[in-house]
Design a protein around this motif. Sequence first.
Motif, PDB file in Angstrom:
ATOM      1  N   UNK A 137       0.823  -1.298  -0.084  1.00 56.03           N
ATOM      2  CA  UNK A 137      -0.201   0.039   0.178  1.00 56.03           C
ATOM      3  C   UNK A 137       0.936   1.369   0.065  1.00 56.03           C
ATOM      4  N   UNK A 138       0.324   2.483  -0.119  1.00 58.38           N
ATOM      5  CA  UNK A 138       0.806   3.687  -0.123  1.00 58.38           C
ATOM      6  C   UNK A 138       0.073   4.525   0.968  1.00 58.38           C
ATOM      7  N   UNK A 139       0.791   5.461   1.524  1.00 55.54           N
ATOM      8  CA  UNK A 139       0.066   6.335   2.555  1.00 55.54           C
ATOM      9  C   UNK A 139      -1.106   7.023   1.832  1.00 55.54           C
ATOM     10  N   UNK A 140      -1.237   7.376   0.706  1.00 57.48           N
ATOM     11  CA  UNK A 140      -2.163   8.130  -0.138  1.00 57.48           C
ATOM     12  C   UNK A 140      -2.746   7.177  -1.418  1.00 57.48           C
ATOM     13  N   UNK A 195     -11.164   8.236  -9.174  1.00 62.45           N
ATOM     14  CA  UNK A 195     -10.662   8.379 -10.423  1.00 62.45           C
ATOM     15  C   UNK A 195     -10.176   9.808 -10.668  1.00 62.45           C
ATOM     16  N   UNK A 196     -10.622  10.797  -9.895  1.00 64.01           N
ATOM     17  CA  UNK A 196      -9.832  12.144 -10.177  1.00 64.01           C
ATOM     18  C   UNK A 196      -8.466  12.058  -9.517  1.00 64.01           C
ATOM     19  N   UNK A 197      -8.263  11.453  -8.371  1.00 63.83           N
ATOM     20  CA  UNK A 197      -6.958  11.277  -7.676  1.00 63.83           C
ATOM     21  C   UNK A 197      -5.849  10.441  -9.050  1.00 63.83           C
ATOM     22  N   UNK A 198      -6.521   9.250  -9.485  1.00 62.78           N
ATOM     23  CA  UNK A 198      -5.624   8.661 -10.440  1.00 62.78           C
ATOM     24  C   UNK A 198      -5.286   9.559 -11.685  1.00 62.78           C
ATOM     25  N   UNK A 205      -0.544  16.937  -4.635  1.00 64.92           N
ATOM     26  CA  UNK A 205      -1.766  16.590  -4.329  1.00 64.92           C
ATOM     27  C   UNK A 205      -1.603  15.538  -3.206  1.00 64.92           C
ATOM     28  N   UNK A 206      -1.011  14.640  -2.759  1.00 69.58           N
ATOM     29  CA  UNK A 206      -0.480  13.436  -1.926  1.00 69.58           C
ATOM     30  C   UNK A 206      -0.349  14.489  -0.455  1.00 69.58           C
ATOM     31  N   UNK A 207       0.432  15.795  -0.486  1.00 67.08           N
ATOM     32  CA  UNK A 207       0.608  16.454   0.558  1.00 67.08           C
ATOM     33  C   UNK A 207      -0.753  17.057   0.928  1.00 67.08           C
ATOM     34  N   UNK A 208      -1.683  17.616   0.056  1.00 73.90           N
ATOM     35  CA  UNK A 208      -2.926  18.211   0.326  1.00 73.90           C
ATOM     36  C   UNK A 208      -3.539  17.101   1.164  1.00 73.90           C
ATOM     37  N   UNK A 209      -3.805  15.770   0.771  1.00 71.85           N
ATOM     38  CA  UNK A 209      -4.443  14.879   1.209  1.00 71.85           C
ATOM     39  C   UNK A 209      -4.022  14.370   2.367  1.00 71.85           C
TER      40      UNK A 209
END
Length: 664
Positions: A137-140, A195-198, A205-209
Amino acid sequence: MITQMDVRTRTRGRPAGGSGDPPHRVRAALSVVWKWGPDLALAALLILLTAPLLLGAMLLVKLTSRGPVFYSQVRLGRHGTRFRIYKLRTMTHDCEKLSGPRWATVDDPRITPVGRVLRHLHIDELPQLVNVLRGDMALVGPRPERPMIAQDLEDAIPGYADRLAVKPGLSGLAQVQFPADTDLGSVCRKLVADLSYVRAVCPLLDLRILFATALYLLHTPFSWRRRVLGRYAEPRPAADRGRSLGDRLARIYDIPRMSDRIGTVQGLRGAAASMVFLVHFLALFGVYLGPPAAGPAVQAVETVAHFGTDIFLLISGFLIYGMLIRRPLGYGTFLRARLRRIYPPFLCVFGLYLALSAAIPRESKIPPGAADAAVYLLQNVALLPVLIGAAPMITVTWTLGYEVLLYASVPLVVGVTGMRTWAAGRRAAFWGVAWVAYMIYCGVVSPTHVRLGVYLCAFLAYEVLGASPTAVTAKGGARAAIAVVAGLAALVLLRCGGVTVPTSRTLPGLGALLSAAATAVCVLGIAGSCFGGGIADRLLTWRPLLWLGNCSYSFYLLHGLSLKALLLFATSVIPPHLDGRVVFWVLLPVGFAGSVVASTLLFLAVEKRLSFSRQPRGGGGVPAAPGSPAFAAGPSVDFGWQSDTLHDDLAAQRTFANERQIVA
C-alpha cells in the motif's frame, strides 16, 4: 446522489475512465517510483510515534473481547494484485461466519465497545503502516476493497476497476470527504474522487490529502478540508453555503444535544479558563516585566486571576450537588459517568507528557528507577498527587484529584444522611456548619486542603438560592456583586501585604483561614450573581466566551504545555534579562491564541467525540433551577444519568427568567 451514469460523465468534468489514457497511465506508473521513498520514511516514523498508542490499544482489545488482537483480510492492490491487510480487531470474533462479507453500519451490533472507540479515533487502521513498509500500500491512494465485493462493484459500476491503476492507500481523496461505504450510491460518489486522484496523482496532491487527513481525524468541518484540497475537492454542500464565520465556529464549539444549558454557566467557565491562563502566563513570562513583576499591581492581578480555579470548583460542586439532590442515582453508574467525562482528554494529554518526558529528559518529572517511576505514574493516572502531597506531572490536574474526591464522597453523604428528603433550610444549615467545622480544622491542624471548602460553599449556595427566591432579584444580584468585590479586595490585601496576619501557635493556618473566608464570600457572591440571574446574564453570554467555556476542560489541560513551548521559543530569541515589556504584551495574545488552537484540536479529536457522545436515557429530564416551583416539589421520575459534567453537563439549571417572573 451520484449514480452509475454520473460516473461515466463526471470526473471533474471529464470522462471517468481516464486512467486508461496514455498520459494518465504514465502518471499512475510513475507514482509508484516517487512515492516509494517518502512512504517508507513516513510509515517508519509513524510506527515509532504511535507505538505506545498501538500497544495500549492491543492490550485493551485482548482484555475486553475473545479472539485475536489483529484482524486480517485479503484485499486488492495495484492492478488487482491480492495482498493481506492488517487491522486491530474491532468486531466480535468470526462475526462474518454466518452473514458473509458486508459493509459495517453506523450502529453495527458486531462492533465491540472498545472497537467503537478505536474506530472513532481510527486507531484500528494503524497496523496498515506495516503494509506500507511491505510495499502493498501507499500512504495516499484509493482504499483497497475485498475481492468478492470488488467483483460485484465492477459488474454494477462502469470504470470501477480503473481505480486500481495506482497503489491503494491508508487515506485518499475520497476518504477525507465522504463517510464509509454503506450502499452503491456512496460507492459511486467515492469512485468519482478516486478516479480524479488517479488522473491527477502528484506529490503536491498527496501532501494536500495528508494534511486534509489530519484535519479529518480531528473532526473538523468539511469546509476546512475543502480549502486544503482546493480544486480537487467535491462541490461545496448546499448546507454550508452562505454560513457566517460565527455559524462555522458554532459547529466546532457547540455541544450536540446541549441546547438547554445555562449560558452564564458556560460563560463563567470561559472566564475562569482565561483567569487560569493569566496566572500561568504571569508565572512564566513575568521575567520580561522586570521589577514591576514583583510589584503590588501585578500581584493584585495575579491574586484575582488565581480565583479562576476556585470558580471551576464552585461550578462543579454547585451542579454536581444539585443533580444528586434532585434525583436518586446509582453510585456505580454515577462514578462511571463522571470518570468517562474526565478521563479521555486527561489520558490523551498524559500520554503527550509521557512522550515529551522521554524526548526531553531534563524537563521530566518522573523519578529515576523503574519502581519509583511506576508508582509515580500510577499515582498520576489515579489523580492522587494532590491528595497525598506529591507533585503532579500535569500541574493543573491537582483540581481533578479534588473532583474525583467530590464524585466519590458526596453521593455517599447524600445517601447515608438521607438529606434528599430534608427541607432546604436544614440542608443549608448542615453545610454551613460543615464549612465552619472544616475551616476550624484547617486553621488548627493543617491548611493543606483548605480549598476543598469551596465545595462546601457551593453546596450552601445551591441551598440558599433554592430556599430564598428573593436571592435572585435584581437587588439580590447587586448584593452578590458587592460580595464578590469585597472578597476579592480582601484577598488582594492579604496577598500583597496590605493586612498583616499575626503568627500564632494555636492557629498556624490563620493566614490560610482568612484567605479561605474571603474566598467563601467571593464564591457565594459569584453563585448569587451567575446562578441567580442579574447582570451576569448579559456579561457571560458573549458567544466567544461560551465557546471557550464549552472547551474549557481541554483548554485547562493543554494551555500550560502551549505556554511552555512558547516560552522556550521566546527565550531562545529574546533573552529575559532585557527590558521586554513590549515582548510580554505581544506574547500575551499569541500565547492565548496558541492555547485556544491546541485545546480546540483536543476538544474536537477526543473530548467532543468521546466525553459528550452518550445520549441521556429517559425522557430528557433536566434538574430545575433554584427558586422554581419544580425545585421545591422534588423529583417525580428518575430520568437516569445525563452524561456530562466536570466543565460540562448538568447545566441542569436552565435560565432563571421564570424565577424572576414568579418573584415579580
